[in-house]
Design a protein around this motif. Structure first.
Motif, PDB file in Angstrom:
ATOM      1  N   GLY A 240      -7.455  -2.531 -10.267  1.00 33.36           N
ATOM      2  CA  GLY A 240      -7.304  -1.111 -10.606  1.00 33.36           C
ATOM      3  C   GLY A 240      -7.667  -0.189  -9.453  1.00 33.36           C
ATOM      4  N   TRP A 241      -7.448  -0.649  -8.206  1.00 37.63           N
ATOM      5  CA  TRP A 241      -7.735   0.206  -7.047  1.00 37.63           C
ATOM      6  C   TRP A 241      -6.781   1.393  -6.999  1.00 37.63           C
ATOM      7  N   PHE A 242      -7.164   2.395  -6.251  1.00 40.01           N
ATOM      8  CA  PHE A 242      -6.359   3.621  -6.076  1.00 40.01           C
ATOM      9  C   PHE A 242      -5.978   4.246  -7.413  1.00 40.01           C
ATOM     10  N   GLY A 243      -6.785   4.000  -8.439  1.00 43.55           N
ATOM     11  CA  GLY A 243      -6.519   4.635  -9.722  1.00 43.55           C
ATOM     12  C   GLY A 243      -5.289   4.137 -10.456  1.00 43.55           C
TER      13      GLY A 243
ATOM     14  N   CYS B  66       1.526 -10.199  -3.611  1.00 44.84           N
ATOM     15  CA  CYS B  66       0.127 -10.613  -3.826  1.00 44.84           C
ATOM     16  C   CYS B  66      -0.808  -9.409  -3.768  1.00 44.84           C
ATOM     17  N   LEU B  67      -0.637  -8.553  -2.756  1.00 38.57           N
ATOM     18  CA  LEU B  67      -1.548  -7.409  -2.643  1.00 38.57           C
ATOM     19  C   LEU B  67      -1.355  -6.450  -3.831  1.00 38.57           C
ATOM     20  N   THR B  68      -0.104  -6.213  -4.204  1.00 40.21           N
ATOM     21  CA  THR B  68       0.158  -5.349  -5.361  1.00 40.21           C
ATOM     22  C   THR B  68      -0.499  -5.932  -6.609  1.00 40.21           C
ATOM     23  N   PHE B  69      -0.420  -7.259  -6.736  1.00 47.72           N
ATOM     24  CA  PHE B  69      -1.013  -7.962  -7.874  1.00 47.72           C
ATOM     25  C   PHE B  69      -2.530  -7.762  -7.898  1.00 47.72           C
ATOM     26  N   VAL B  70      -3.174  -7.947  -6.735  1.00 49.76           N
ATOM     27  CA  VAL B  70      -4.634  -7.774  -6.645  1.00 49.76           C
ATOM     28  C   VAL B  70      -5.018  -6.336  -6.994  1.00 49.76           C
ATOM     29  N   ILE B  71      -4.253  -5.374  -6.468  1.00 50.83           N
ATOM     30  CA  ILE B  71      -4.549  -3.964  -6.730  1.00 50.83           C
ATOM     31  C   ILE B  71      -4.408  -3.659  -8.224  1.00 50.83           C
TER      32      ILE B  71
ATOM     33  N   LEU C  16       0.841  -1.210   0.000  1.00 51.98           N
ATOM     34  CA  LEU C  16       0.000   0.000   0.000  1.00 51.98           C
ATOM     35  C   LEU C  16       0.868   1.250   0.000  1.00 51.98           C
ATOM     36  N   GLN C  17       1.890   1.228   0.861  1.00 47.36           N
ATOM     37  CA  GLN C  17       2.744   2.394   0.994  1.00 47.36           C
ATOM     38  C   GLN C  17       3.446   2.711  -0.332  1.00 47.36           C
TER      39      GLN C  17
END
Lengths: 164, 141
Positions: free
Chosen positions: B112-115, B103-108, A17-18
């Motif tokens: 397409g979260w956070f634009g 994994c989280l970066t992949f899901v995002i 996230l960061q």
């Protein structure tokens, strides 16, 4: 052990996230201005959390060694290295090497127990495990993900700011 | 070659940072360690930023406030990482951390979260994640 793994997973999710948030900041300003803001926020948050959790004890630094003051500068070294590597190699290759080095040094550290951390004896299983993970990272990173140049640029900016 | 060396040292330094934080925490406490290391890092980055002056005027104003405070996550990252290193060792901590991060970066990226620009998932990424998890299992058992 489960608690330890859970904490490591939380840390990883927060790093992800960061990195995205930092990349958003970096779109509008330079790397060093972004880094300054990021570390400043980290300092403020750590201080506030420390005061909430420990109150006045926050300011009693027992067994403080002079080098503790300087270890924060490692983060600045990380930024310099990642920005340069990304510029020369491109994000995908740079990050693949960064992640591999991270894991390799983790194994080295456990085995040698430097800096007085508890030694985790080296075992063949550990080496095989790390090699499989590195293989997974390479397949993941080099396996052709991005369809547009635009998104590759976004990943590049994001990756360049991994400072944790 | 120069790029490879930079990337290699960068990766080594990220691990070194976690280990140093764990070591310092043993002596002065985890929140104290996080505060001190972030503070000295901040000061040094500030000096460099003042020299290179790469900030654009009003640049921060164009950024959503949520994104500006992202750096604050470091407090919780350091606390979690240090506590994990002290209980399960460096290798397992870094392995689990990297898997969650990727994994989280992949899901995002997929959602397409956070634009962020949306990306399609492909087979190699799933195989890669599978291998990483398998690696952790082998590592531990």
């Amino acid at each position: 052990m489960l608690a330890g793994i859970l904490l490591a997973l939380i840390a990883g999710a927060l790093v992800s996230l960061q990195n995205i948030f930092n990349a958003k900041v970096n779109e509008h300003t330079g790397s060093w201005t972004t880094t300054t803001l990021v570390l400043g926020m980290g300092f403020a948050a750590s201080l506030i959390m420390g005061l909430i959790m420990e109150g006045k004890n926050m300011f009693t630094l027992q067994h403080m060694q002079p080098w503790y003051w300087f270890s924060g500068m490692i983060g600045v070294g990380v930024v310099i290295c990642l920005v340069q590597a990304t510029r020369i190699l491109g994000a995908t290759y740079a990050i693949s090497i960064v992640l591999t080095a991270q894991l390799g040094f983790a194994l080295l550290w456990d085995s040698l127990g430097w800096l007085g951390l508890e030694k985790v004896p080296f075992s063949f299983n550990q080496l095989i495990g790390v090699l499989i993970i590195v293989g997974g990272i390479l397949v993941f990173k080099l396996g052709g993900k991005s369809d547009s140049k635009d998104s590759a640029g976004a990943i590049e900016r994001r990756s360049a700011l991994h400072t944790d | 070659m120069k790029g490879i060396i930079f990337a290699f040292i960068g990766g080594a330094c990220i691990t070194l940072q976690g280990v140093a934080n764990a070591r310092i925490s043993q002596d002065i406490g985890t929140w104290q360690a996080a505060t001190i290391t972030q503070f000295t890092g901040f000061l040094m980055a500030l000096v460099i930023a003042l020299i290179v002056r790469d900030g654009k005027k009003h640049g921060f104003r164009k950024v959503k406030p949520l994104y500006l405070i992202g750096g604050g996550f470091a407090a919780f990252v350091i606390f979690s990482e240090v506590t994990a290193i002290q209980s399960i060792g460096v290798t397992l901590t870094i392995s689990a951390l990297l898997i969650a991060q990727l994994c989280l970066t992949f899901v995002i990226d997929i959602k397409g979260w956070f634009g962020v620009a949306k990306q399609k998932m492909k087979l190699p990424q799933f195989i890669g994640i599978g291998m990483m998890i398998l690696g952790v299992v082998v590592l531990k058992f």
